[in-house]
Design an enzyme around this catalytic site. Structure first.
Site, PDB file in Angstrom:
ATOM      1  N   HIS A 106      -7.310   8.233   9.118  1.00  0.00           N
ATOM      2  CA  HIS A 106      -6.437   8.186   7.940  1.00  0.00           C
ATOM      3  C   HIS A 106      -5.265   9.169   8.084  1.00  0.00           C
ATOM      4  O   HIS A 106      -5.447  10.250   8.643  1.00  0.00           O
ATOM      5  CB  HIS A 106      -7.270   8.540   6.706  1.00  0.00           C
ATOM      6  CG  HIS A 106      -6.661   8.067   5.419  1.00  0.00           C
ATOM      7  ND1 HIS A 106      -5.721   8.797   4.755  1.00  0.00           N
ATOM      8  CD2 HIS A 106      -6.861   6.939   4.701  1.00  0.00           C
ATOM      9  CE1 HIS A 106      -5.373   8.128   3.660  1.00  0.00           C
ATOM     10  NE2 HIS A 106      -6.044   7.004   3.609  1.00  0.00           N
ATOM     11  N   ASP A 135       0.879  -1.159   0.000  1.00  0.00           N
ATOM     12  CA  ASP A 135       0.000   0.000   0.000  1.00  0.00           C
ATOM     13  C   ASP A 135       0.933   1.230   0.000  1.00  0.00           C
ATOM     14  O   ASP A 135       2.075   1.136   0.420  1.00  0.00           O
ATOM     15  CB  ASP A 135      -0.839  -0.082   1.274  1.00  0.00           C
ATOM     16  CG  ASP A 135      -1.416   1.245   1.671  1.00  0.00           C
ATOM     17  OD1 ASP A 135      -2.157   1.802   0.868  1.00  0.00           O
ATOM     18  OD2 ASP A 135      -1.129   1.714   2.785  1.00  0.00           O
ATOM     19  N   GLY A 140     -19.211  14.599   5.996  1.00  0.00           N
ATOM     20  CA  GLY A 140     -19.576  15.122   7.310  1.00  0.00           C
ATOM     21  C   GLY A 140     -20.616  16.216   7.195  1.00  0.00           C
ATOM     22  O   GLY A 140     -20.708  16.910   6.179  1.00  0.00           O
ATOM     23  N   GLY A 191     -11.024   4.288   1.172  1.00  0.00           N
ATOM     24  CA  GLY A 191     -10.561   4.297  -0.208  1.00  0.00           C
ATOM     25  C   GLY A 191     -11.079   5.484  -1.000  1.00  0.00           C
ATOM     26  O   GLY A 191     -10.650   5.733  -2.125  1.00  0.00           O
ATOM     27  N   GLY A 230     -25.624  22.461   9.397  1.00  0.00           N
ATOM     28  CA  GLY A 230     -26.343  21.656   8.414  1.00  0.00           C
ATOM     29  C   GLY A 230     -25.638  21.544   7.074  1.00  0.00           C
ATOM     30  O   GLY A 230     -26.096  20.826   6.194  1.00  0.00           O
ATOM     31  N   LEU A 289     -18.101  16.959   1.598  1.00  0.00           N
ATOM     32  CA  LEU A 289     -17.510  15.716   1.114  1.00  0.00           C
ATOM     33  C   LEU A 289     -16.042  16.010   0.903  1.00  0.00           C
ATOM     34  O   LEU A 289     -15.684  16.986   0.238  1.00  0.00           O
ATOM     35  CB  LEU A 289     -18.117  15.325  -0.225  1.00  0.00           C
ATOM     36  CG  LEU A 289     -19.387  14.482  -0.245  1.00  0.00           C
ATOM     37  CD1 LEU A 289     -19.850  14.351  -1.678  1.00  0.00           C
ATOM     38  CD2 LEU A 289     -19.125  13.114   0.361  1.00  0.00           C
TER      39      LEU A 289
END
Ligand code: ADP
Ligand code: MG
Length: 341
Positions: A71, A32, A104, A99, A109, A113
């Protein structure tokens, strides 16, 4: 027992003994990228802001969301926010998409992304309205991974993050290549960035832009050519770690990665993979030597003890026969103890 004890001393934890039997037969090793080949201590190199929201405010929202992710990229963003003394806020909702990135919802409100281009495409984020394509190319060509930040379905920023290679990774890869092992980089990052980093390390085969599931499918394919070892650190690697014949995780990795693998490297030094292969090779050779000596002794000595050579006048005193039996065991034990060195 001797070999796995020795491996532990070197910081290689083995969960089962099959690994010792198989490691020297490995034909392909998949690595990885983020956190395994690289240190996973990323730095933000550039933020392109396409919105009229202040950069600090974007960083605040992004860091507040990433604060919930494990991450390495997320850690980098949170670190940057702390350095700039930005106070993180609570968020309403958080979801990690291994991935791809994270999603969130802020207290007011707003839906954010944050992740790679695939995440944007899958969520139908409008990108061409304000993104300057050139910005993306510049970041990628400098070896950055790119985070796309979308607010309520519109792309608002690009964040370039850059990682540094682990110190001895170039040497380790060369060593493994010298053993005629096929080395593959498996990463969820974009193609160009992956290629630049692979080239720097000396890895010729790169499989990029793959989701966790695709990673494991690639491993299944590679298994057709022989034993495959997978080395990774993240949640996104856990499926491939299980799919591979031998899963190796680094101790700085996530718990689920360590849980999914048969081998844990107690420090992040990838050189231990070469050590593991050597220990495996020497252990198997040692076992074969032991079997040879044990059988050789018994095949010669038991018939003699039974009196097969009596016609030639050669017999064996039972005391000597018993002693010879002990020597046979001692030979095996002593030969095994050589592994300690
Ligand atoms: P790798 O296989 O190199 O370890 P991952 O599969 O973990 O990479 O991630 C692939 C890509 O998904 C990353 O390059 C990044 O763009 C995006 N990503 C993953 N996790 C996050 C996160 N917490 N925040 C933002 N982006 C992320
Ligand atoms: Mg990783």
């Amino acid at each position: 027992v001797t070999a796995s004890g020795n491996a532990s001393k070197k910081g290689i934890l083995l969960k089962n003994s099959e690994t010792l039997e198989n490691a020297h037969k490995v034909k392909t090793i998949c690595f990885d990228k983020t956190g395994t080949l690289t240190k996973g201590e990323l730095n933000i190199s550039k933020i392109y802001n396409y919105s009229n929201i202040e950069e600090k405010e974007i960083l605040k929202k992004v860091a507040s969301i990433e604060n919930k992710s494990e991450h390495p990229i997320a850690r980098a963003i949170v670190k940057k926010a702390q350095e700039e003394k930005i106070k993180l806020e609570d968020i309403k909702k958080f979801k990690a998409i291994p991935g791809f990135g994270v999603e969130g919802i802020a207290l007011n409100g707003d839906k954010y992304l944050i992740g790679n281009k695939k995440l944007m495409i899958e969520n139908n984020i409008k990108m061409n309205t304000n993104i300057n394509n050139n910005d993306e190319h510049i970041l990628v060509n400098q070896g950055n991974s790119i985070l796309f930040v979308a607010l309520n379905d519109n792309l608002i920023a690009l964040i370039g993050v850059k990682d540094i290679l682990k110190e001895n990774v170039i040497n380790v890869i060369q060593k493994l290549k010298n053993k005629n092992i096929n080395i593959v980089m498996l990463t969820g990052d974009n193609e160009k960035t992956a290629e630049i980093i692979a080239k720097e390390i000396g890895i010729d085969k790169v499989i990029s832009n793959v989701t966790p599931k695709e990673k494991s499918e690639q491993i299944k394919k590679l298994k057709e050519n022989g034993l495959v070892m997978m080395c990774g650190d993240g949640i996104n690697d856990s499926v491939s770690l299980v799919t591979a014949d031998i899963g190796v995780s680094v101790s700085s990795g996530t718990d689920i990665a360590m849980d999914s693998s048969q081998v844990i490297l107690m420090n992040d030094n990838l050189e231990k993979i070469d050590d593991l292969i050597e220990i495996s090779r020497k252990t198997m050779r040692n076992i074969k030597q032991n079997l040879f000596w044990a059988f050789f002794y018994n095949i010669c000595m038991i018939p003699i003890a039974c009196g097969i050579l009596q016609p030639l006048g050669i017999t064996m005193n039972p005391m000597i026969a018993a002693f010879a039996m002990t020597i046979s065991s001692l030979t095996v034990v002593l030969n095994t103890l050589r592994l300690k060195r």
